[in-house]
Design an enzyme around this catalytic site. Structure first.
Site, PDB file in Angstrom:
ATOM      1  N   LYS A 264      43.062   7.824  48.418  1.00 27.73           N
ATOM      2  CA  LYS A 264      44.078   8.315  47.487  1.00 27.73           C
ATOM      3  C   LYS A 264      44.048   7.465  46.227  1.00 27.73           C
ATOM      4  CE  LYS A 264      49.123   8.761  46.878  1.00 27.73           C
ATOM      5  NZ  LYS A 264      50.466   8.747  47.524  1.00 27.73           N
ATOM      6  N   ASP A 269      52.319   6.903  40.155  1.00 29.70           N
ATOM      7  CA  ASP A 269      53.112   7.939  40.816  1.00 29.70           C
ATOM      8  C   ASP A 269      54.559   7.866  40.345  1.00 29.70           C
ATOM      9  OD1 ASP A 269      54.175   9.863  42.434  1.00 29.70           O
ATOM     10  OD2 ASP A 269      53.921   8.742  44.319  1.00 29.70           O
ATOM     11  N   LYS A 276      60.937  10.018  40.805  1.00 31.66           N
ATOM     12  CA  LYS A 276      61.427   8.897  41.608  1.00 31.66           C
ATOM     13  C   LYS A 276      62.543   8.184  40.858  1.00 31.66           C
ATOM     14  CE  LYS A 276      57.114   7.523  43.910  1.00 31.66           C
ATOM     15  NZ  LYS A 276      57.493   7.766  45.306  1.00 31.66           N
ATOM     16  N   ASP A 287      49.425   3.001  43.783  1.00 28.50           N
ATOM     17  CA  ASP A 287      49.220   4.239  44.543  1.00 28.50           C
ATOM     18  C   ASP A 287      47.758   4.716  44.529  1.00 28.50           C
ATOM     19  OD1 ASP A 287      50.588   5.908  46.253  1.00 28.50           O
ATOM     20  OD2 ASP A 287      51.146   7.362  44.704  1.00 28.50           O
ATOM     21  N   ASP A 346      56.644  14.796  44.532  1.00 30.38           N
ATOM     22  CA  ASP A 346      56.400  13.397  44.877  1.00 30.38           C
ATOM     23  C   ASP A 346      55.558  13.271  46.152  1.00 30.38           C
ATOM     24  OD1 ASP A 346      56.506  10.683  44.624  1.00 30.38           O
ATOM     25  OD2 ASP A 346      58.569  10.472  45.371  1.00 30.38           O
ATOM     26  N   GLU A 348      52.608  14.061  46.473  1.00 32.52           N
ATOM     27  CA  GLU A 348      51.380  14.442  45.778  1.00 32.52           C
ATOM     28  C   GLU A 348      50.132  13.903  46.456  1.00 32.52           C
ATOM     29  OE1 GLU A 348      53.023  11.782  45.130  1.00 32.52           O
ATOM     30  OE2 GLU A 348      51.379  10.346  45.055  1.00 32.52           O
ATOM     31  N   ARG A 350      49.152  13.795  49.550  1.00 37.57           N
ATOM     32  CA  ARG A 350      48.519  14.701  50.527  1.00 37.57           C
ATOM     33  C   ARG A 350      47.823  15.863  49.823  1.00 37.57           C
ATOM     34  NH1 ARG A 350      54.203  15.555  53.419  1.00 37.57           N
ATOM     35  NH2 ARG A 350      54.388  13.478  52.520  1.00 37.57           N
TER      36      ARG A 350
HETATM   37  N1  BES Z   1      53.241   6.996  46.798  1.00 30.21           N
HETATM   38  C1  BES Z   1      54.323   7.425  47.600  1.00 30.21           C
HETATM   39  C2  BES Z   1      54.462   6.625  48.910  1.00 30.21           C
HETATM   40  C3  BES Z   1      54.742   5.160  48.752  1.00 30.21           C
HETATM   41  C4  BES Z   1      56.028   4.682  48.751  1.00 30.21           C
HETATM   42  C5  BES Z   1      53.687   4.256  48.653  1.00 30.21           C
HETATM   43  C6  BES Z   1      56.270   3.331  48.607  1.00 30.21           C
HETATM   44  C7  BES Z   1      53.922   2.887  48.515  1.00 30.21           C
HETATM   45  C8  BES Z   1      55.210   2.434  48.495  1.00 30.21           C
HETATM   46  C9  BES Z   1      54.180   8.897  47.961  1.00 30.21           C
HETATM   47  O1  BES Z   1      53.502   9.676  47.031  1.00 30.21           O
HETATM   48  C10 BES Z   1      55.556   9.468  48.097  1.00 30.21           C
HETATM   49  O2  BES Z   1      56.273   9.442  47.154  1.00 30.21           O
HETATM   50  N2  BES Z   1      55.873   9.961  49.294  1.00 30.21           N
HETATM   51  C11 BES Z   1      57.151  10.526  49.570  1.00 30.21           C
HETATM   52  C12 BES Z   1      56.927  11.821  50.308  1.00 30.21           C
HETATM   53  C13 BES Z   1      58.170  12.659  50.463  1.00 30.21           C
HETATM   54  C14 BES Z   1      58.595  13.206  49.117  1.00 30.21           C
HETATM   55  C15 BES Z   1      57.879  13.788  51.428  1.00 30.21           C
HETATM   56  C16 BES Z   1      57.923   9.543  50.440  1.00 30.21           C
HETATM   57  O3  BES Z   1      57.319   8.883  51.294  1.00 30.21           O
HETATM   58  O4  BES Z   1      59.117   9.402  50.235  1.00 30.21           O
HETATM   59 ZN    ZN Z   2      52.050   8.653  45.872  1.00 29.38          ZN
HETATM   60 ZN    ZN Z   3      54.712  10.426  45.458  1.00 25.85          ZN
END
Ligand code: BES
Ligand code: ZN
Ligand code: ZN
Length: 502
Positions: A264, A269, A276, A287, A346, A348, A350
């Site tokens: 990834k 992000d 966010k 990220d 968010d 993104e 996946r």
């Molecule tokens: N990049 C984030 C996950 C992340 C969070 C990585 C903190 C490192 C530190 C990812 O893209 C994300 O935002 N995931 C969301 C998914 C949700 C919206 C289904 C999450 O984990 O909250």
């Molecule tokens: Zn992310």
């Molecule tokens: Zn994200």
């Protein structure tokens, strides 16, 4: 500048370095010196001082003492090894940690000698690996001052009875693993103003130039659209910095196996239109840590000359909000023709990973491993020093072993099939969000949908590494781990690929 290692004789008297570093074990009855090559008298003299100097032998404790008669080294340094290890893995972990911690805490010295309890090539490699990790330093984009230009430790001598090719190879392997991890750290730390898909792709292209067996192909935005990469193109469409996909191919002679690694690479992000909150956005330059690990793992694998074909996929995009950005309820068509409803922009990671995994499947590798800072849920479940591991059990076992040998910790999460229904949607084949509880597994199940079939019509063996927790260290440095990017996963990937060479 890379560290220089040399094997040193255990007769310490002629070794003229800045410091002689010996280990100290902690114990219930106080600290004790680890086996070393000081004379009995000197060792006894130092041992008698431990209590009054409050030396406990705990991890990261470093104490500087005046030089001793036995060696020409300027000073004697005591580094904590923690409690004596019960098995080889614990001993190897403690040595890697202590070597890294010592080098990190001695940035004012140039040449150091380790006299640690090193008796096997595995232990020797761990000391070299740890020392290289501990030597990581960066000035970032600060104005260079005389003060910030200290080069840190340059030369490391390791006193042991080991010698010959196998010992030299262990040093070399430790150095390559350490430099690969440091390379990934450096990329993670580059500010998003400076590292975006195009510059990331340039870095990758330049780095492979010196390696004749590795090639890099870059898909730009137009090629992504033409190629049907709806996930990468979609996530990247909202940014003026357009997305890219880099495919790295390492094709050594005589390879019996082909491993695909998918990373990834969200260079920042923001969450996109599902923005966010400010406080959760400030670490999001990390990220792209998965892609950084894949890139540096492929380079290290080529440097080591491992006889395994490897293809690395760097799924690069910047996730921004704005007028061109994805909206919740948009539907994307992915590389494999499947459609995805975007319910949260968010989620993104996946989306870009699905395209990378689908493309990887087209070349029918023996195995696919993907690595991503994918979910906050993985951090909530396992904390900041353990990555979540999902996928097929045989591959998980290999990843666990590879991680253990690298000092990188993984813990398995199950992919419960009942969670799949939570991603059902009337408008597409799948939605990019589902049940809130267990969302690290929901993300894993989403990715699994894009793993293709092999010649026999079976799903290609696959594992998913969610490194959201351990990829970035917001707190103080410890052991060989610096602040910010940790490079976590790079060495695991190298060891994982090496397991197919046997
Ligand atoms: N990049 C984030 C996950 C992340 C969070 C990585 C903190 C490192 C530190 C990812 O893209 C994300 O935002 N995931 C969301 C998914 C949700 C919206 C289904 C999450 O984990 O909250
Ligand atoms: Zn992310
Ligand atoms: Zn994200």
């Amino acid at each position: 500048m890379s560290l220089t290692f040399a094997l040193a004789p255990t007769d310490l008297s002629a070794l003229e370095s800045d410091a002689l570093i010996i280990g100290v074990y902690s114990g219930e009855d106080g600290a004790t010196l680890a086996p070393n090559h000081l004379s009995e008298d000197t060792a006894e003299g130092v041992s008698e001082l431990l209590e009054i100097l409050n030396v406990t032998g705990s991890a990261d404790q470093l104490v500087r003492l005046p030089g001793v008669e036995d060696s020409e080294a300027g000073i004697l340094v005591l580094i904590g090894l923690g409690a004596p290890g019960e098995d080889e893995t614990e001993r190897v972990d403690a040595l890697r940690y202590a070597a890294g911690s010592a080098v990190r805490q001695l940035p004012d010295l140039e040449e150091v000698t380790f006299d640690l309890p090193v008796t096997t090539t595995r232990e020797l490699e761990a000391v070299a690996f740890g020392a290289t990790l501990g030597s990581f330093s960066e000035e970032g984009l600060k104005v260079k001052s005389a003060d910030s230009l200290k080069p840190g430790v340059q030369t490391v001598l390791i006193a042991s009875e080991l010698e010959g090719d196998s010992a030299e190879e262990a040093l070399e392997r430790g150095l390559i693993l350490g430099e690969a991890t440091n390379g990934a750290r450096t990329l993670v730390n580059v500010p998003p103003s400076h590292l975006y898909p195009e510059t990331f792709a340039e870095v990758a292209t330049e780095l492979v130039e010196d390696l004749p067996e590795v090639s890099a192909r870059v898909y730009d935005y137009d090629q992504l659209l033409e190629g049907g990469f709806g996930g990468i193109a979609g996530v990247g469409q909202g940014s003026v910095r357009k997305p890219a996909l880099v495919v790295l191919e390492y094709r050594p002679e005589g390879a019996q196996h082909h491993v695909a690694l998918v990373g990834k690479g969200i260079t920042f992000d923001t969450g996109g239109n599902s923005l966010k909150p400010a406080a959760s956005m400030t670490t999001m330059k990390c990220d792209m840590a998965g892609a950084a690990s894949v890139l540096h793992a492929v380079l290290a694998i080529a440097e080591l000359g491992l006889p395994v074909a490897v293809t690395g996929y760097l799924c690069l995009a910047e996730n921004m909000p704005g007028g061109y950005a994805l909206r919740p309820e948009d539907v994307l068509t992915m590389r494999d023709g499947r459609t995805v409803e975007v319910l949260n922009t968010d989620a993104e990671g996946r989306l870009v990973m699905a395209d990378g995994i689908a493309l990887a499947s087209e070349s029918q590798p023996d195995v696919i491993v993907d690595i991503a800072t994918l979910t906050g849920a993985a951090m909530a479940a396992l904390g900041l020093r353990t990555a979540a591991l999902m996928g097929d059990s045989e591959i998980r076992t290999r990843v666990l072993d590879a991680g253990e040998a690298a000092g990188e910790d993984y813990w398995p999460l199950p992919l419960k099939s009942y969670l799949r229904a939570s991603m059902n949607t009337p408008v597409a084949d799948i939605a990019n969000m589902g049940e809130r509880y267990g969302s690290a597994m929901v993300a894993g199940l989403f990715l699994r949908e894009f793993v293709g079939k092999n010649d026999q019509g079976e799903r290609i063996p696959w594992a998913h590494l969610d490194i959201a927790g351990p990829a970035f260290n917001e707190k103080a440095p410890y052991g060989y781990t610096p602040k910010e990017g940790t490079g976590f996963g790079t060495a695991t990937l190298v060891n994982f690929v090496a397991s197919y060479a046997e």
